[in-house]
Structures are given as C-alpha cells and as structure tokens.
Scaffold this motif. Sequence first.
Motif, mmCIF file in Angstrom:
data_model
loop_
_atom_site.group_PDB
_atom_site.id
_atom_site.type_symbol
_atom_site.label_atom_id
_atom_site.label_comp_id
_atom_site.label_asym_id
_atom_site.label_seq_id
_atom_site.Cartn_x
_atom_site.Cartn_y
_atom_site.Cartn_z
ATOM 1 N N VAL A 275 7.219 6.082 -7.226
ATOM 2 C CA VAL A 275 8.019 4.851 -7.321
ATOM 3 C C VAL A 275 8.005 4.358 -8.765
ATOM 4 C CG1 VAL A 275 8.206 2.436 -6.612
ATOM 5 C CG2 VAL A 275 7.550 4.196 -4.937
ATOM 6 N N ARG A 276 9.198 4.181 -9.350
ATOM 7 C CA ARG A 276 9.270 3.706 -10.732
ATOM 8 C C ARG A 276 8.809 2.258 -10.810
ATOM 9 N NH1 ARG A 276 11.204 6.039 -14.941
ATOM 10 N NH2 ARG A 276 12.201 7.639 -13.645
ATOM 11 N N ALA A 277 7.926 1.972 -11.768
ATOM 12 C CA ALA A 277 7.354 0.638 -11.886
ATOM 13 C C ALA A 277 7.175 0.274 -13.351
ATOM 14 C CB ALA A 277 6.004 0.567 -11.159
ATOM 15 N N THR A 278 7.167 -1.026 -13.619
ATOM 16 C CA THR A 278 6.872 -1.542 -14.949
ATOM 17 C C THR A 278 5.374 -1.764 -15.065
ATOM 18 O OG1 THR A 278 9.014 -2.631 -15.152
ATOM 19 C CG2 THR A 278 7.240 -3.473 -16.531
ATOM 20 N N VAL A 279 4.795 -1.348 -16.199
ATOM 21 C CA VAL A 279 3.346 -1.453 -16.407
ATOM 22 C C VAL A 279 3.058 -2.380 -17.582
ATOM 23 C CG1 VAL A 279 1.279 -0.189 -17.127
ATOM 24 C CG2 VAL A 279 2.791 0.779 -15.398
ATOM 25 N N LEU B 210 5.944 -3.895 -5.339
ATOM 26 C CA LEU B 210 5.419 -2.530 -5.469
ATOM 27 C C LEU B 210 4.753 -2.099 -4.172
ATOM 28 C CD1 LEU B 210 4.714 -0.005 -7.091
ATOM 29 C CD2 LEU B 210 2.682 -1.209 -7.946
ATOM 30 N N LYS B 211 3.984 -2.972 -3.571
ATOM 31 C CA LYS B 211 3.292 -2.641 -2.316
ATOM 32 C C LYS B 211 4.295 -2.262 -1.230
ATOM 33 C CE LYS B 211 -0.106 -4.435 0.960
ATOM 34 N NZ LYS B 211 0.690 -4.328 2.205
ATOM 35 N N GLU B 212 5.401 -3.004 -1.144
ATOM 36 C CA GLU B 212 6.408 -2.717 -0.125
ATOM 37 C C GLU B 212 7.074 -1.370 -0.363
ATOM 38 O OE1 GLU B 212 8.936 -6.092 -0.302
ATOM 39 O OE2 GLU B 212 7.437 -7.463 0.557
ATOM 40 N N LYS B 213 7.331 -1.031 -1.632
ATOM 41 C CA LYS B 213 7.925 0.266 -1.953
ATOM 42 C C LYS B 213 6.990 1.410 -1.579
ATOM 43 C CE LYS B 213 11.908 -0.517 -4.285
ATOM 44 N NZ LYS B 213 13.199 0.194 -4.097
ATOM 45 N N LEU B 214 5.688 1.181 -1.796
ATOM 46 C CA LEU B 214 4.709 2.225 -1.514
ATOM 47 C C LEU B 214 4.331 2.288 -0.046
ATOM 48 C CD1 LEU B 214 2.228 1.603 -4.476
ATOM 49 C CD2 LEU B 214 3.973 3.389 -4.302
ATOM 50 N N ARG B 215 4.606 1.198 0.663
ATOM 51 C CA ARG B 215 4.146 1.063 2.041
ATOM 52 C C ARG B 215 2.641 1.283 2.124
ATOM 53 N NH1 ARG B 215 9.001 4.252 5.334
ATOM 54 N NH2 ARG B 215 10.692 2.894 4.610
ATOM 55 N N ALA B 216 1.952 0.707 1.140
ATOM 56 C CA ALA B 216 0.501 0.877 1.057
ATOM 57 C C ALA B 216 -0.177 0.189 2.232
ATOM 58 C CB ALA B 216 -0.013 0.289 -0.258
ATOM 59 N N VAL C 108 -3.894 3.823 -4.370
ATOM 60 C CA VAL C 108 -2.659 4.604 -4.494
ATOM 61 C C VAL C 108 -3.033 5.994 -4.987
ATOM 62 C CG1 VAL C 108 -1.242 2.577 -4.908
ATOM 63 C CG2 VAL C 108 -2.201 3.795 -6.848
ATOM 64 N N ARG C 109 -2.303 6.993 -4.521
ATOM 65 C CA ARG C 109 -2.687 8.381 -4.794
ATOM 66 C C ARG C 109 -2.522 8.747 -6.254
ATOM 67 N NH1 ARG C 109 0.228 8.724 -0.087
ATOM 68 N NH2 ARG C 109 2.080 9.452 -1.206
ATOM 69 N N SER C 110 -1.501 8.198 -6.926
ATOM 70 C CA SER C 110 -1.281 8.589 -8.319
ATOM 71 C C SER C 110 -0.552 7.497 -9.084
ATOM 72 C CB SER C 110 -0.488 9.898 -8.398
ATOM 73 O OG SER C 110 0.818 9.716 -7.889
ATOM 74 N N LEU C 111 -0.919 7.363 -10.367
ATOM 75 C CA LEU C 111 -0.212 6.533 -11.327
ATOM 76 C C LEU C 111 0.080 7.432 -12.515
ATOM 77 C CD1 LEU C 111 0.774 4.000 -12.828
ATOM 78 C CD2 LEU C 111 -1.624 3.481 -13.347
ATOM 79 N N THR C 112 1.369 7.642 -12.834
ATOM 80 C CA THR C 112 1.762 8.610 -13.850
ATOM 81 C C THR C 112 2.469 7.911 -15.003
ATOM 82 O OG1 THR C 112 2.036 10.317 -12.153
ATOM 83 C CG2 THR C 112 3.045 10.734 -14.304
ATOM 84 N N ILE C 113 1.970 8.155 -16.230
ATOM 85 C CA ILE C 113 2.564 7.644 -17.457
ATOM 86 C C ILE C 113 2.749 8.817 -18.403
ATOM 87 C CG2 ILE C 113 2.305 6.090 -19.420
ATOM 88 C CD1 ILE C 113 0.498 4.347 -17.686
ATOM 89 N N GLU C 114 4.000 9.102 -18.782
ATOM 90 C CA GLU C 114 4.296 10.203 -19.703
ATOM 91 C C GLU C 114 3.656 11.519 -19.253
ATOM 92 O OE1 GLU C 114 6.205 10.372 -22.698
ATOM 93 O OE2 GLU C 114 7.041 8.563 -21.811
ATOM 94 N N GLY C 115 3.711 11.791 -17.948
ATOM 95 C CA GLY C 115 3.223 13.059 -17.437
ATOM 96 C C GLY C 115 1.743 13.094 -17.123
ATOM 97 N N LEU C 116 0.977 12.085 -17.544
ATOM 98 C CA LEU C 116 -0.450 12.044 -17.254
ATOM 99 C C LEU C 116 -0.680 11.198 -16.012
ATOM 100 C CD1 LEU C 116 -3.388 12.680 -18.197
ATOM 101 C CD2 LEU C 116 -3.343 10.426 -19.276
ATOM 102 N N SER C 117 -1.396 11.755 -15.035
ATOM 103 C CA SER C 117 -1.592 11.064 -13.765
ATOM 104 C C SER C 117 -3.043 10.639 -13.580
ATOM 105 C CB SER C 117 -1.187 11.961 -12.593
ATOM 106 O OG SER C 117 0.206 12.167 -12.571
#
Length: 325
Positions: free
Chosen positions: A196-200, A215-221, A244-253
């Motif tokens: 899910v695309r998010a602002t950090v 964000l929680k609703e998009k993830l259905r966490a 959450v299983r993964s947070l990815t920034i510029e390819g790094l998770s």
Amino acid sequence: MPARFAFAACVAVAAASPAFADSPEAVPPPAATHGVVDPAAEVLSLEEERYSRLTLPVLVEGAGPFAFMIDTGSQATAVTQEIRTAAGLTPAGTATLVGMASRRTVEMVDVRRIEFGTNSYTNFEAPVLAREHVGADGIIGLDALQDFRVLIDFRKQTIAVEDATAKEKRGGFEIVVRARNKLGQLLITDALVEGVRATVIIDTGAQASLGNLALKEKLRAKRAHDVVTTDVNGVDIVGQLAFVRSLTIEGLSLNDVPLTFADTPAFEALGLHDQPVLSIGMQHLALFDRVAIDFGRQRIMFDVPADVARAMREAKRGGSYSPRF
C-alpha cells in the motif's frame, strides 16, 4: 488577531514498554564534544535518554547547557518551564500547540538566541512545555533546521549538524530518497506498506512508529492490543498496536514492523488525515547505521549495516534489488 499555531508532534508510547509509563527523570546535560568533519560540519556527542531519545547540549541566551532533543516531527523549537526561568525569557502571548493527541493553548516566549555547537538560531518565539511530557529540556524543531543537514550516526552515537549549502556529498549512503517539503516537514511519498502506497515522516522525536487509521483500513490490519500514546501536551490517546509484514523505501524492506494506529491532529494539520501516512520513530531509525536528513536538498539518506549493504550490491549486480532486514 489570527490564531497562531505551533506544531510539536513528538510522542512516547506508554503501554508498549513498562519503562515508558513513568515520567522521565531530569538528567544532567551532556558536555559538548567537537570534532571537525569538514569546514561546514561539526560533530556533537549525544546522550541517550531513558526514552531512547538522543539529546545534545544547547545554550539558551547564554544559559545552560541544556539537553535538547532534535525533533524532525516538530515544526516548532520549544523550551521547558525550567529554561524559561533559568534564561529569564520574556512572555510572547499564547498559541495553539498541535500534538499527536491534542490541541492545547500554550504560553509562548521570545528567544533571542540558542546555540548548538558553533551553530545558532535567533529571534524566534517558542512554546513553553512541561519537561515530563517532552523527555528533554527542550526541542530543536524544523524551524531551526531548514538550513542544515542533520546526520545521526547510531554506531558512534554522534550527530553532525552541517551547512546545507556546502558541497554535496553522498557520503557512502546506500539509499538516497527524494522528499517533498510541506510546512518545513520532509515527506517521503513513495513508500510501500504491505504494497500500500503511503507517505512517510521521519520523526526523530518519537520512540515508536505511528500510522493513521486510513493506513490501517487499507492494510486491514488486525488489532493486537491497545496502547496509550502520550504527546507533548501530556494528553493520552489510545492506539491499536499491530505488526505489518513489510515497510519498503527505495527497494529496502523492513520486516514485521510494529505500528501503533491512531488518527491524530498532527497528521490532520499536515493535510494527511484521509490518506495513508506513518511516522517512523527512533525504534526503527536505529536499525540503520546512519540517517541523514538534508533539508536544503529535500532528501533523506540511509546507511544500512554492512551485511545488508553487501546483499544490496550483490542484488543489484544480479538484477534483483529487494534486500530485507
């Protein structure tokens, strides 16, 4: 007269760790240690508070030094009641302080000058906060950082405050992320949380990382359990802690990231209330060896541990680029 607002959004998650449930004790301010990195940079030693926040020594109108926290989640540089008394700061009316959990009217004071190392910030108005809600003697906020690049080195426990107009240096950083500026805040707009695309937001004043309900609703966490978050106004908000299983920034998770979900006035003040957003606190920033926040060039840089960097280089050579840690 139009209403005035000061934003100070640093938080501490009280129920996530028993140590956070008590008010912080006063700690003596650390002595300054200076070492030249280049003509435009100065390294200051850091002191780690019991909240795992990093502070540096600051003089306020010649008084001090006081232990200030560099808080990239706060628009306003702030002082505490103790500093107002010690430095004899004069009143400057009131303003509305927007925290993570609340909006409160606070007293303002005129500050002619603060000094951190050989750098200074002059002639500004600062909100007055209670030290037990800040976890430090004061906050160096975004208003005082716009001309600098701030480099936090978690390996050496130092911070370098550099002139943002100096010659550009990548400095060996494995990841360089372009950001956009909004109200002085640098926003990473192309991060992915479980796809899910998010602002950090990079929030050096917060221990924990926080996501909003959009964000929680998009993830259905799935809700794990309630935690209590306390902001700089001393106001609590109940959030929901989930992984959450993964947070990815510029390819790094980052894997299995604990996030507290809550809607807050601070996200709303940035116009991010109805879109997925999260602030990354110190618990996750400390996974990196170094983090640099370059306000002048609007970018954020990450230096990963050696084994992760090696995996990234090998992945690039093999045409695959998705390192995880």
